[in-house]
Each structure stands twice: as structure tokens, then as C-alpha cells.
Design an enzyme around this catalytic site. Structure first.
Site, PDB file in Angstrom:
ATOM      1  N   SER A 188       0.840  -1.197   0.000  1.00 45.94           N
ATOM      2  CA  SER A 188       0.000   0.000   0.000  1.00 45.94           C
ATOM      3  C   SER A 188       0.883   1.259   0.000  1.00 45.94           C
ATOM      4  CB  SER A 188      -0.958  -0.044   1.188  1.00 45.94           C
ATOM      5  OG  SER A 188      -2.097   0.731   0.926  1.00 45.94           O
ATOM      6  N   ASP A 434      -9.206  -5.569  -4.718  1.00 45.72           N
ATOM      7  CA  ASP A 434      -8.788  -4.452  -3.869  1.00 45.72           C
ATOM      8  C   ASP A 434      -9.165  -3.138  -4.546  1.00 45.72           C
ATOM      9  OD1 ASP A 434      -7.474  -2.537  -2.383  1.00 45.72           O
ATOM     10  OD2 ASP A 434      -5.461  -3.144  -3.019  1.00 45.72           O
ATOM     11  N   HIS A 459      -6.260  -6.459  -0.816  1.00 45.76           N
ATOM     12  CA  HIS A 459      -5.174  -5.553  -0.467  1.00 45.76           C
ATOM     13  C   HIS A 459      -4.012  -6.296   0.209  1.00 45.76           C
ATOM     14  CE1 HIS A 459      -4.098  -1.350  -0.379  1.00 45.76           C
ATOM     15  NE2 HIS A 459      -3.847  -1.347   0.913  1.00 45.76           N
TER      16      HIS A 459
END
Lengths: 499, 499
Positions: A188, A434, A459
Site C-alpha cells: 500500500s 482491492d 489488499h
């Protein structure tokens, strides 16, 4: 709120809540939304594992890009090393470096992808804490470090990756491992840092794996509705009727809220701990659950299906509000006595470092314009409003966000053409379920800028530890990642011998 | 001092004097040493040329890497555009950007290599002034900007290239030239900036030409004596007897200085304007001439040969001191009535921005350890002493130099292996008579990291305007450069059409 949780892995909680905050800065603090760790992780991060870890502090320079007297100030930056599998310097064994993101680093960090593969590649595993978080605060404590515009100023991505550069050079020097290739990893925001690090410090990192890194969600490159578009698709693909029910529910909530005693009715039906002051708080709460479910859905618990099954299953027994509440109950594994939806006005808990830190980063440089400007969404329209956003940042921090800086410094427009021409050795991994994949690199750009996507992935799923119940597609994705990384390392070693 | 000059070209005067200052921080200020412009340049930069130029100011951010309130301050950064040859945005015609270095930009900048080739490549030519110099001072004036540790702090290379990124993006936006490829150019320090820019902002610059950029003269990569080794070789190759005479002269000067009235004798023999207070001032003065002659020797005037011829030619008429003085006279085209060698104690002129600015950059990050630690040098030993250097910087500026930062941020150790793996589209051009070539990239690293060297070339010679008297090897070097750059642009255009 801390007991409403959902499975996730440390260092990949990321900015679920930030999304909401992008479209409206005044949402409840849901940062502890998904604090439960995956069962596997709990098993592995036992004291047995901790024994392999050693914690260090590097005296880090406060400001790498200035020579004012105060920029020379240093602060202790924490990093943790797992030496267990390392093939040592003399064999130029590789170093896997995991970049901390917007969270304090635990004392026993464990990222599955690195730990599972370190033994076969004889890799040293290094975890580095991101400046300002946890024990790596420049001004004594997180609170002190964030207290005003001056102390906050040094908190940004360019300084953070310069820190990582310094720490990695220091580690190599300390271990006399000048020729050990370094592979950097992150998920991320941490994944963005990893890919950016490979772009900015290719002389330090041989390659990068950027898991679920939405590096295109800046400066209007990806469309603002991308995130919510994916959430919508996830629900629609799971169950058309579930999607329709949720989509309908917002108007039902609005209608009921307008009735006499409407808020009391809604409070009762959704078992809120306190009477709702506005229906928005209920809606925000539900939105957060849905996007969380989409972002962190995994093949082990498949919460998305669990929630939709509950909503669909109640269809014949109750009305739309009842169906939605059944979905909430199915999500709430902890069976809370009531639901705290008035968090924004009277926060029952201190906001987390993650929440405070990311709010600041968004208002300075990490401005991802995420909103809902399309009609066919699971959600009510809520377009991103740059003017409001900037005004709110000014009011909060006294400074104006710099929405173009990320793309100036790291690139953005025509990224594919540009990356193809100059970059190499980056894996962009994404799970297409995601919502952040909408800002990710989803197609390979060259034979060394490789996109690895999984249709059902969520994710940062690839970063989690291997599990006997892993579906084939996930095992395959991880194997491909490791094979590519091994290829980089082998080629590096071959080049080294040539010289 | 301003009348002792030597031919050179603007924006490539660079840090001749800095070398001396590296080995000893207390030398006379010789910054106007070589202020005379090449005759060609004077002809071309006439008012006729100036008519093609347009001057602009971009409101530049003071600090790109901080979000303190004061980092948001802006200052006007000057850039000058020659639109005459541009093929315009609709044909994606290229942009040639010349990076200013440690000098104010003239009002009519003219860099031969760019101006001579812009017509055939339909290129826009942009000159950007380096922050702090000339009209691009962040705090009103140069003096104000340099007055204390706080104002000086923002004066460094990372901020400077971030400025260039911002200005270039702004220009592309203003001209709607999103797909015009940018090639960046620079010489010496400016050449380092150009190559570093391609490494750090490859999404903005398609390629870079770095002329005489000693990017390896940091952190102990190149040996400290490299610079003086090349000067020595230049003299030895020109005339063994000249080399021997100069080499002998230092001891002669030392011996005479120790005699009763020795300093008076030396003052008289070298026509100093004031009586020498120490023989070191005479020696420093001569060293500066020799290194300047070596660094800026050109095929038009061949000052190196002129000086050596004078020294050798006087052999039968006078003693060593007389020979050296003949060399000085031959160098001094202006026929000064006397030579000002006591500059360090009573500077007759205000030190230039270049001098002040570069002194600061050396004491912060641009620390090139240049010294004489070898016996066979043209000069007396004068090893670089890091401790003394750091102490002097601390005393002057209150801050400690960061000798490792340049290699951390831009790379350095194992540069070839690393550049080969990740970089592309950089030309490193060097003249091997240039002492700074000892810190340059002299061998091609890949098929797009190309070294172009000329045996008889000097500092930044390729950047000068074409001249009918150019030797073949110089014309060939420039043609190769342009061919390579044209290749980058053609490939870019082809890629663009594919998308």
C-alpha cells in the site's frame, strides 16, 4: 471501536479510513476497524520467532535536504533484523528490506512473503520503521512531533525514503556487505515507497516489490471514482441482489431519518450505543464496513460473501434495513452489545498514530482525489471536491496541500511510456478485488517492470504468510514474485563475478 | 584581479578556484581569474541574438522537501527561452534545457552546443538559473540569502534539481508541450546536475549531456590526487623541461624566501603590487595559473603551450625564477603593471557569488577531496585533510559537511555496475586534458550511458560554439553527441506514435 475488527496483517492496514476522509474530512475515527490479526500470523509471531530478531536504532538526520542548523538534528530510527537465514556477506547473500508505512512497527514484525522465502534465498530480513511512527519519532514522542507546523514539516515521503537509504547503507557497512543486493518490499503506502525507492535509489535497491501500491492515484491520472467502482464491482460480482439491497438502503435510511422519531428508529434498528445525531453517521459507518470488506476480503474467511449471504438470506424475513443490519451482524464476529457510530463527536479512544499521521500526509503531499462521481455506484454520489479539501487542510494545518508534487518527484503522467524507457526491476502486485488496484499498475510495462494481478486477490494479500488453505492462484502469484526476485539476484551475482 | 583573465565560456568557469580551496581554505580569491569570454561568443551573443530571447520568472518553492510554514515561501526563479528554432508543441519538438550552475546567468545566455544544434532539431532552448545566484535569490538579494545558517540551508543540489523539475513541468504546461521530450545539458557542476537529473527525474528528462562532470570525485571513489595528476601530465606532455622547471621552482621560491630580504626579492622578481607577506601567496598564485591553464586550455590559443614555450624559451637567458616569471608574462595577455597576490588579506574586490556560493556548497555536501599526496606531482605535496576541512567548515558556517550524502542520494560506489543496470540516456563528455576528467565517467557503461572523451579536450570544450578553426576531433565529438541525442528523440517519437 476496537472490537469491530477484521482480519488483516500488520503493516498492511493502511489507509482504509483515509479514503473516507478524502471524500469527507469529518468522519468518525474508524482507525481500529480491522485490528485483528490473521490467525496464521498469531501462530508464527510467537516468542520462538522473536528470538531471531534484533532491534537497532540508527541516528537519523532530521532533514536530508536542508543544511539549516536544525536539519542536522538527529533522532533514533528503529530497525529490526532477522539474521537467522542470512547467507552472510562473504557470499553476497541478499538483503530483504521491508519498508514501514503509516503505522508503528510491532516489536516482532513478520511479513510472510519475506520470512517464507528468506530461507531459500539466504536473505537477511530487515524491517525499518517509518519516521514519526512508533519509536522513530524525531521530537521525543509522536504528540510532540506532530504538535505544530514546524515539527510536522519533516514528515513526508521524500524524507522517509532518504531515511531508508541511509539505514540500508549503514547496515551494509556495518555488516561489510557492500555487494549484498537489496530487494525492498512494501504494501500500500509502503508499496509506493518501495517502488519509488527503486526509482530514486536504484543504486541502493536492486529491485522492489510493491504490493497494492496505488501510485497512479495522484494528480488526476486514475479517475477519482476508481476506488468505489471496484468496491461496487466486488459486491455486484458477489451477489447482484446484495448489491441492489445496499444500493437501495441509502435512500431508505434517508427517508426514515426524515420521519418523526426517524433517528430513534434507525438507532434502535442498528443497535447504536448512542442515539444517532444524524443519519450520516450510520451511513458512514456502513460505508466503512463495505469498503473494508472489499479491500481486505480474503479467501480464508471470505467476509464479502459472508456479509452478502446474510443480507440476501434475510430478504424474505425482513425489510431493507433489516437486511442491512443482518449484514452488519454477520460482519461483527465479536458480537458487540451495541455499535458506536457517534465517534466523530465524542471519540471514545485517542486517535491512532496512523490516523493522525496519514491525515497530515494527505494534507501535505499524499493527496489522492478519491470520490464518487458516477451514478451506478453501490454508494450515494460524493464527488471529491478539491477546493473543500484544500480549505479543510488549511484550516487544520495552516498549510496548503501540494497535489502535483508526488507526480513531479516520482512521475505520473505517461508513466508507462516513461517507466518503460528508464525503469527496471519492479514488481507491482495487485489483487483486483482491492479497490486500490484502480490506482495500481496492472499491466507489465517491460520485461522487468512486471505487473502480477490476481482476479480474486485483495489488499496486500500476497504479503501474508503461506497457508495450507491458500488458493492456487495466490500460491502461483507468490511463486512468480519469488522467481522474478531470484532472477534479479542471480543476474546481479553473475554481473558481479564478471567485474 | 579581474584583468588577469583567460578564455573560457560562461557557465563553465566553474570551480577552478575551488580546488585550491579544497586543499587549503585560505587562498586568495581568484574567482575572476578567467573572466574573459571566448572571442566567438562575444560575436554571437550580440543584440541580434538577444532578440530571440525571452526572460521569465517562475515562483519557485523555497523547500521542496519540507512542509513547514517557511518552506512554502516562494521566490522568483529566472529562466530564459530562445523560441526561434522551436518546432512547436503540435509536432512534439524537443526542448533543450541548460542547467545553470554556480554563477549568475547572463542576460543573453548562449551555449554553443545547444544553439548550434537547435535549428536542425527544431529545439526550444531554455536556460534556467540556479537558485541563489543572480536574479534567483530566495531572500531578496544574494547577500541576504547567504547571511546565516537558516537562509543558506536551502542552497543545495537536491533543491536545485527539484527547482529544474518544477520549471520544466511549468514550461511544458504553459506551452501545452506535454509530449515534447526534454534533453538536459550542463557543464562541470552543472553537468553533474544534468546527469543526476536524468537519474532522479527520468520521467521529465529523456536524456542528459553532462560535460566535464566529475561525478566520481566524491567520498573517496576517485583518488584525491587525480586532479593534480592530470595537470602534471598535461605539462609533462607539453614539455618535459617546462614540467621540470615548474617542479623545481617551488623549492627555489622557498629557498629564496628564507634568505634575508627574500620576500622583497621575490616581490620584485614577480612584480607583485604589494610586498609579499609570505611565499605561499606567490606559490598559490602560480598554482592557480597552472591549473587554470590546464583546465581551460583550448585548441585556439593553446595557452598551455604558450606558457611552456615562454618558460622553456627563457632557459638560456635567466634562472628558474626568471623562467617562471616569463611563463606568467606569457599567460598575462593584458600586460598588467603588477600582480596582486595578497588578495586573501585585503581583498580589493568583493568576492563573487560564485566564490561565496561554492564555498558553502563544498562545506555542506559538494565535498570533493582533492589533494596532492603523490611525490611525482608538478606541485609540492598538499594532501587533502578531512579533519582540517571539517573544522574550517564548522568555524565558518557552524555546520559539519556531509561527505557521504552525494553518494547516498545520487550513487557512487560501484557506479558502473549500478548505472549499467538501471540508468540510460546519459552522455558523459570529457576532455582528457581537463584535470576534472579524473573524476569523470570515461568509459561507456552501456549502449545508452555513453562516455565521449577527447585526448586533447579541456573543461567543457564541447559546449562552446562551433568555430571554423575547430580541430577535427572536437567537431567529431560534438557530432557524435548530437547524433546520440537525435537517436533518443527519434526513438521517443517512435514510441509515442506506437501508444
Amino acid at each position: 471501536m476496537s472490537s469491530i475488527v477484521h482480519s488483516f496483517q500488520w503493516l498492511c492496514l493502511f489507509f482504509l479510513f483515509t479514503l473516507i476522509c478524502v471524500s469527507s474530512l469529518n468522519v468518525p475515527r474508524f482507525e481500529n476497524f480491522h485490528r485483528r490479526k490473521h490467525h496464521q500470523h498469531q501462530t508464527i509471531s510467537s516468542s520462538q520467532f522473536s528470538q531471531n530478531l534484533e532491534t537497532f536504532y540508527y541516528m537519523q538526520r532530521l532533514d536530508h535536504f536542508n543544511y539549516r542548523l536544525d536539519s542536522y538534528t538527529t533522532f533514533p530510527q528503529r530497525y529490526i533484523i532477522n539474521f537467522k537465514h542470512w547467507g552472510e556477506a562473504k557470499s553476497n547473500a541478499p538483503i530483504f528490506a521491508f519498508f514501514g508505512a503509516e503505522e508503528p512497527m510491532p516489536e516482532d514484525p513478520y511479513v510472510g512473503l519475506l520470512e517464507d522465502n528468506a530461507p531459500k534465498l539466504n536473505a537477511l530480513v530487515v524491517y525499518i520503521e517509518h519516521r514519526y511512527y512508533g519509536k522513530s519519532t524525531p521530537f521525543g514522542s509522536f504528540e510532540e512531533s506532530m504538535k505544530n507546523a514546524t515539527t510536522r514539516g519533516y514528515f513526508n515521503s521524500a524524507q522517509a525514503i532518504a531515511d531508508y537509504a541511509d539505514v540500508l547503507i549503514h547496515i551494509k557497512k556495518t555488516l561489510s556487505a557492500q555487494h549484498s543486493p537489496i530487494i525492498v518490499f512494501g504494501g500500500s503506502y509502503g508499496g509506493m515507497l518501495a517502488s519509488w525507492f527503486r526509482l530514486k535509489y536504484p543504486h541502493i535497491a536492486l529491485g522492489a516489490l510493491a504490493s497494492s501500491a496505488p501510485i497512479l492515484y495522484f494528480d488526476g491520472i486514475a479517475p477519482q471514482h476508481g476506488y468505489y467502482y471496484v468496491v461496487t464491482k466486488d459486491f455486484k460480482d458477489t451477489s447482484e441482489s446484495c448489491y441492489n439491497t445496499i444500493r437501495e438502503s441509502w435512500n431508505v435510511i434517508d427517508r426514515v431519518a426524515k420521519e418523526p422519531n426517524g433517528l430513534s428508529i434507525l438507532s434502535k434498528r442498528f443497535k447504536t450505543c448512542k442515539k444517532l445525531s444524524t443519519s450520516s453517521n450510520l451511513k458512514d459507518y456502513l460505508v466503512l464496513i463495505y469498503i473494508g470488506v472489499a479491500q481486505y476480503n480474503d479467501p480464508y474467511e471470505n467476509t464479502l460473501k459472508v456479509v452478502c449471504d446474510a443480507i440476501d438470506g434475510a430478504a424474505n424475513k425482513t425489510d431493507v434495513l433489516g437486511q442491512i443490519f443482518e449484514g452488519l451482524l454477520a460482519f461483527d464476529l465479536e458480537k458487540l452489545p451495541c455499535y458506536e457510530m457517534e465517534g466523530s463527536e465524542e471519540p471514545s479512544e485517542k486517535p491512532s498514530e496512523t490516523y493522525i499521521g496519514w491525515e497530515w500526509q494527505k494534507c501535505s503531499e499524499m493527496l489522492m482525489p478519491i470520490g464518487i462521481d458516477k451514478e451506478d455506484s453501490l454508494f450515494q454520489p460524493n464527488p471529491f471536491n478539491m477546493t473543500d479539501f484544500i480549505d479543510e487542510c488549511k484550516k487544520r494545518y495552516g498549510v496548503v496541500p501540494q497535489p502535483h508534487w508526488v507526480t513531479t518527484y516520482y512521475g505520473g503522467p505517461d508513466l508507462k511510456l516513461n517507466l518503460k524507457r528508464f525503469a527496471s526491476n519492479i514488481i507491482f502486485s495487485n489483487g483486483l478485488m482491492d479497490p486500490y488496484s484502480s490506482g495500481g499498475v496492472l499491466n507489465s510495462i517491460s520485461n522487468s517492470i512486471i505487473a502480477l494481478t490476481t482476479k480474486n486477490g485483495s489488499h496486500c494479500l500476497d504479503l501474508r504468510p503461506n497457508d495450507p488453505s491458500d488458493p492456487h492462484w495466490l500460491t502461483t502469484q507468490r511463486k512468480k514474485e519469488v522467481k522474478i526476485i531470484k532472477g534479479w539476484i542471480d543476474k546481479y551475482h553473475a554481473d558481479l563475478h564478471k567485474n
